[in-house]
Design a protein around this motif. Structure first.
Motif, PDB file in Angstrom:
ATOM      1  N   GLU A 160       4.146  -3.786   8.049  1.00  0.00           N
ATOM      2  CA  GLU A 160       2.905  -2.756   8.482  1.00  0.00           C
ATOM      3  C   GLU A 160       2.455  -3.748   9.608  1.00  0.00           C
ATOM      4  OE1 GLU A 160      -1.265  -1.146   6.618  1.00  0.00           O
ATOM      5  OE2 GLU A 160      -0.213  -2.729   5.589  1.00  0.00           O
ATOM      6  N   LYS A 191       4.074   1.679   9.648  1.00  0.00           N
ATOM      7  CA  LYS A 191       4.355   1.246   7.928  1.00  0.00           C
ATOM      8  C   LYS A 191       5.383   1.881   7.628  1.00  0.00           C
ATOM      9  CE  LYS A 191       1.681   1.439   3.762  1.00  0.00           C
ATOM     10  NZ  LYS A 191       0.542   1.866   3.083  1.00  0.00           N
ATOM     11  N   GLU A 240       6.599   6.205  -0.353  1.00  0.00           N
ATOM     12  CA  GLU A 240       5.311   5.607  -0.361  1.00  0.00           C
ATOM     13  C   GLU A 240       5.156   4.495  -0.851  1.00  0.00           C
ATOM     14  OE1 GLU A 240       1.366   5.181   1.198  1.00  0.00           O
ATOM     15  OE2 GLU A 240       2.937   6.935   1.272  1.00  0.00           O
ATOM     16  N   TYR A 241       4.999   3.131  -0.136  1.00  0.00           N
ATOM     17  CA  TYR A 241       4.911   1.814  -0.873  1.00  0.00           C
ATOM     18  C   TYR A 241       3.885   1.703  -1.822  1.00  0.00           C
ATOM     19  CZ  TYR A 241       6.323  -2.927  -1.281  1.00  0.00           C
ATOM     20  OH  TYR A 241       6.885  -4.289  -1.485  1.00  0.00           O
ATOM     21  N   PHE A 242       3.939   0.686  -2.865  1.00  0.00           N
ATOM     22  CA  PHE A 242       2.866   0.221  -3.709  1.00  0.00           C
ATOM     23  C   PHE A 242       1.316   0.150  -3.088  1.00  0.00           C
ATOM     24  CE2 PHE A 242       7.060  -1.022  -5.255  1.00  0.00           C
ATOM     25  CZ  PHE A 242       7.294  -0.143  -6.406  1.00  0.00           C
ATOM     26  N   SER A 243       0.274   0.713  -3.767  1.00  0.00           N
ATOM     27  CA  SER A 243      -0.893   0.100  -3.332  1.00  0.00           C
ATOM     28  C   SER A 243      -1.189  -1.110  -3.748  1.00  0.00           C
ATOM     29  CB  SER A 243      -1.764   1.111  -3.899  1.00  0.00           C
ATOM     30  OG  SER A 243      -3.112   0.784  -3.295  1.00  0.00           O
ATOM     31  N   ASP A 245      -3.343  -3.509  -2.678  1.00  0.00           N
ATOM     32  CA  ASP A 245      -4.737  -3.894  -2.571  1.00  0.00           C
ATOM     33  C   ASP A 245      -5.475  -4.115  -3.664  1.00  0.00           C
ATOM     34  OD1 ASP A 245      -4.470  -4.212   0.379  1.00  0.00           O
ATOM     35  OD2 ASP A 245      -5.171  -2.167   0.822  1.00  0.00           O
ATOM     36  N   GLN A 246      -5.163  -3.062  -4.670  1.00  0.00           N
ATOM     37  CA  GLN A 246      -5.937  -3.092  -5.733  1.00  0.00           C
ATOM     38  C   GLN A 246      -5.360  -4.308  -6.641  1.00  0.00           C
ATOM     39  OE1 GLN A 246      -4.875   0.847  -6.788  1.00  0.00           O
ATOM     40  NE2 GLN A 246      -3.213   0.485  -8.019  1.00  0.00           N
TER      41      GLN A 246
END
Length: 369
Positions: A160, A191, A240-243, A245-246
């Motif tokens: 990113e 990204k 789509e890569y894993f989110s 941040d959570q």
């Protein structure tokens, strides 16, 4: 075609491009290296349809031409030649003659026109980073990618680019590695997910120069790395890569600061009792001023204490020792800060500036007196 170059140059070029020669393939032409001396320079090309590498070999072209040579036999011959000038020559029937001093080898090549060339990548909005930096951030994250392709996303790393920040992220379901670096300029947002195999091979080719640069270019489906006299082109992993941040919390109940090398050496000693494939955890007990590390197995047991600085609650937690070792080995800091919540929640190893974050999930354990 005919050219002359040193054995060292020839071997160096082969070792670079052979990283893109597949070990198994139904297309025999992909087992070859394309030697291209049609444009006044000697180029070696290899391509497994996912990863392609091209490098320029210094030498003297006597007659221009193009030939595909089976990679393994070509490499084996050159490796065993004397350290001298090597002449590579082909005739109209694609016979290849490799001579060096009094040694001469003949092998059958293939028409270069049959070879699958690297995809053409338009070099727009490239990102520049030093070879030293790129090699380091790859090595500091690559160990966290999944070892199998059951989940394609986990077999690659997130790249990113956001302004003058470059972030690499890898995860395998048990841990996450995040490495951030400052770039020398600001770039448009990108990204992408780069296959782990590509990054692993690039890290082996890159030097440790803090002055030589790597230029990275992205398209929707490919990434191109350009450095020295070498080009590496790879397909990207689509999706789509894993989110993540959570998954990253700043909350903690316990924080310990510990000497990185002491902690690493202590865990390394504990692995004496861990056989290959064994899932025995190391059990860490954190109290005021002291961290106690224990491991019990059928072979024996170990108990060691290390001085720490602690904030918050006492805690007992278990970890796969390999995951801790992998992270601690690539951190340069003398002291590391480790943040914990409870025995079931991930622990975070991170620096104050956020240059690196390593998340490691704990494992269940039973205490034995």
């Amino acid at each position: 075609m005919k050219f002359v170059c040193s054995k060292a140059n020839l071997m160096g070029g082969l070792q670079i491009v052979q990283k893109a020669v597949p070990s198994k393939t139904t297309m025999s032409i992909l087992e070859c290296i394309l030697v291209d001396a049609t444009e006044g320079v000697i180029k070696f090309n290899a391509n497994d349809m996912e990863l392609g590498i091209q490098t320029v070999v210094d030498g003297n072209i006597i007659e221009r031409g193009l030939i595909a040579i089976e990679s393994k036999i070509f490499g084996d011959i050159v490796r065993k030649l004397p350290d001298s000038e090597v002449t590579v020559e082909t005739d109209s029937s694609n016979k290849v003659t490799i001579s060096c001093g009094k040694a001469k080898f003949n092998i059958i090549g293939r028409k270069g026109d049959d070879f699958t060339y690297l995809p053409s990548i338009e070099k727009i909005d490239g990102v520049s980073v030093t070879q030293y930096t790129l090699r380091n951030v790859i090595q500091q994250t690559i160990f966290s990618i999944a070892e199998n392709d059951n989940n394609k996303m986990m077999s690659g790393e997130l790249f990113e680019v956001d302004g003058d920040n470059l972030k690499l992220v890898s995860l395998d379901g048990h841990r996450i590695s995040i490495r951030k670096v400052k770039l020398g300029a600001s770039y448009p947002y990108k990204k992408v997910i780069v296959p782990g195999k590509t990054l692993n091979e690039i890290s082996k080719i890159l030097g440790d120069s803090t002055e030589k640069m790597v230029n990275i270019f992205f398209t929707d489906k490919h990434v191109l790395f350009e450095f020295d006299k070498t080009i590496v082109v790879s397909r990207l992993i689509e999706g789509e890569y894993f989110s993540i941040d959570q998954m990253l919390s700043s909350d903690y109940e316990t924080k310990m600061s510990i000497n990185r090398k002491e902690f690493l050496d202590c865990i390394d000693r504990a692995t004496i009792y861990v056989k290959e494939g064994d899932k025995k955890p190391v059990i860490i007990s954190i109290t005021d001023g002291t961290m106690e590390l224990k491991i019990n197995s059928a072979i024996g047991s170990m108990d060691e204490e290390i001085d720490i600085e602690k904030q918050g609650k006492d805690l007992m937690i278990g970890f796969n020792p390999k995951f801790l070792i992998d992270a601690l080995r690539v951190i340069d800091d003398e002291t590391v800060d480790i943040y914990l919540v409870n025995p079931k929640a991930p622990c975070f190893i991170r620096d104050k500036e956020g240059a690196y974050i390593y998340l490691v999930l704990p494992v269940n354990f039973t205490t034995v007196d």
